[in-house]
Design a protein around this motif. Structure first.
Motif: not given
Length: 365
Positions: A161-167, A341-347
């Protein structure tokens, strides 16, 4: 979302070439005797043409005796010490330099299936810009229904995601999807799982392998991000399937794993985020890490709470080292230029908006 259509570069001759004689399937082992006995026979049976090797991290069980007695054709590379995932593979593959065109980093707790390897190799043969890929990863289980679920480590291809959180496609946090063929495509992704990673030897050695300071966890994400910053691509090959036990070394509830994930997560974004985007990403990541730490504390998971604190402290203590590594491998790609990439926040999407499935994320690419 990028389409999963066949590669423009794919040629009939490349797809027809399914020989795997230039592939080394390397299984890193540390006290994994039972996994070797259970899963190595399928690797040998279903990896026709490839060379199968076990790199042993100074096991103290009878793994080596088992290999000598029951799998005498398997080549063994002895590392001499428990070097962890990163250095264990770095040392083993350094010894193979010049022998093979492709390496497969394969966990000892992975069950491969007939035809698992050739489609992945064909993908890299068809497009010289692709440096690495992974197959579809599903859960290993004696329960047929559980075997239909995607597995945490890779699932239908790795995203950030945009903050580098992997999913992954097929897994958002603790929500696992059932495989109904929704990810049978072939497409570029942000990262490919280290549980079953096919990588071009040329690219591996050009980047120096895995980041040794990670020891374990998220090292393959860092490696794949560095590949993309260096101009390579990372893909997912959905026509190949393997089954993964998962948690064979550290269970997800182990505070040591919490520590590694949070420390390496900070290092991951610091090392690889474009300079113009790094300040905002790092601030946002630290803030959410603290929210997660407080949540752990409120849930009574004090050992995991302390693990997050140690992770941040140890990341800061080694900041000079991370700076040096960042200069060595410049972060060239902005968020909008990165595949997977996901441009938003996954959290926020998961916990704030209740989005539980990959299909609910509308701004991925």
């Amino acid at each position: 979302m990028a389409s999963g259509q066949p590669l423009a570069e794919r040629s009939a001759s490349a797809i027809a070439d399914t020989s795997c004689a230039d592939v080394a399937v390397v299984i890193l082992n540390w006290n994994g005797r039972d996994f070797l006995r259970q899963f190595l026979p399928a690797v040998l049976a279903h990896s026709a043409g490839a060379t199968v090797l076990v790199a042993d991290n100074a096991s103290t069980d009878d793994s080596l005796a088992l290999l000598r007695a029951e799998f005498p054709t398997v080549r063994v590379l002895e590392n001499g010490a428990n070097l962890g995932f990163c250095e264990g593979y770095n040392l083993a593959l350094a010894r193979l330099r010049g022998e093979f065109r492709y390496y497969v980093l394969l966990n000892s707790d992975v069950e491969v299936t007939p035809g698992w390897l050739a489609p992945q190799r064909a993908l890299l043969e068809a497009n010289p810009r692709i440096a690495a890929c992974q197959p579809k990863i599903r859960q290993f289980s004696p329960d047929p229904a559980m075997r239909q679920l995607f597995e945490y480590a890779g699932a239908g291809g790795g995203y950030l995601d945009s903050l580098g959180y992997p999913f992954c496609r097929g897994r958002l946090f603790d929500t696992l999807e059932t495989d109904t063929g929704q990810y049978d495509d072939v497409r570029p992704v942000a990262w490919a799982t280290g549980a079953c990673l096919l990588v071009r030897a040329e690219a591996w050695h050009a980047l120096g392998g895995l980041e040794a300071a990670f020891f374990a966890h998220m090292e393959e994400i860092d490696f794949c991000w560095r590949l993309q910053n260096a101009g390579w691509q990372v893909w997912y090959q959905g026509s190949s399937t393997v089954f993964h036990v998962g948690g064979g070394t550290l269970h997800k509830s182990n505070p040591r794993k919490t520590y590694l994930n949070f420390r390496n997560g900070l290092a991951l974004v610091y090392l690889n985020t474009h300079p113009a985007e790094l300040p905002a990403v790092l601030i946002g990541r630290v803030a959410l890490d603290w929210v997660a730490a407080l949540r752990l504390l409120l849930q009574g998971q004090t050992a995991d709470f302390r693990a997050v604190l140690r992770a941040h402290w140890h990341f800061m203590r080694r900041l000079s080292y991370w700076r040096k590594r960042r200069r060595q491998f410049p972060a060239r790609l902005r968020l909008s230029e990165r595949a997977g990439t996901y441009a938003g926040s996954l959290v926020w999407a998961y916990f704030g908006q209740g989005k539980r499935f990959f299909r609910d994320l509308r701004s991925e690419k």
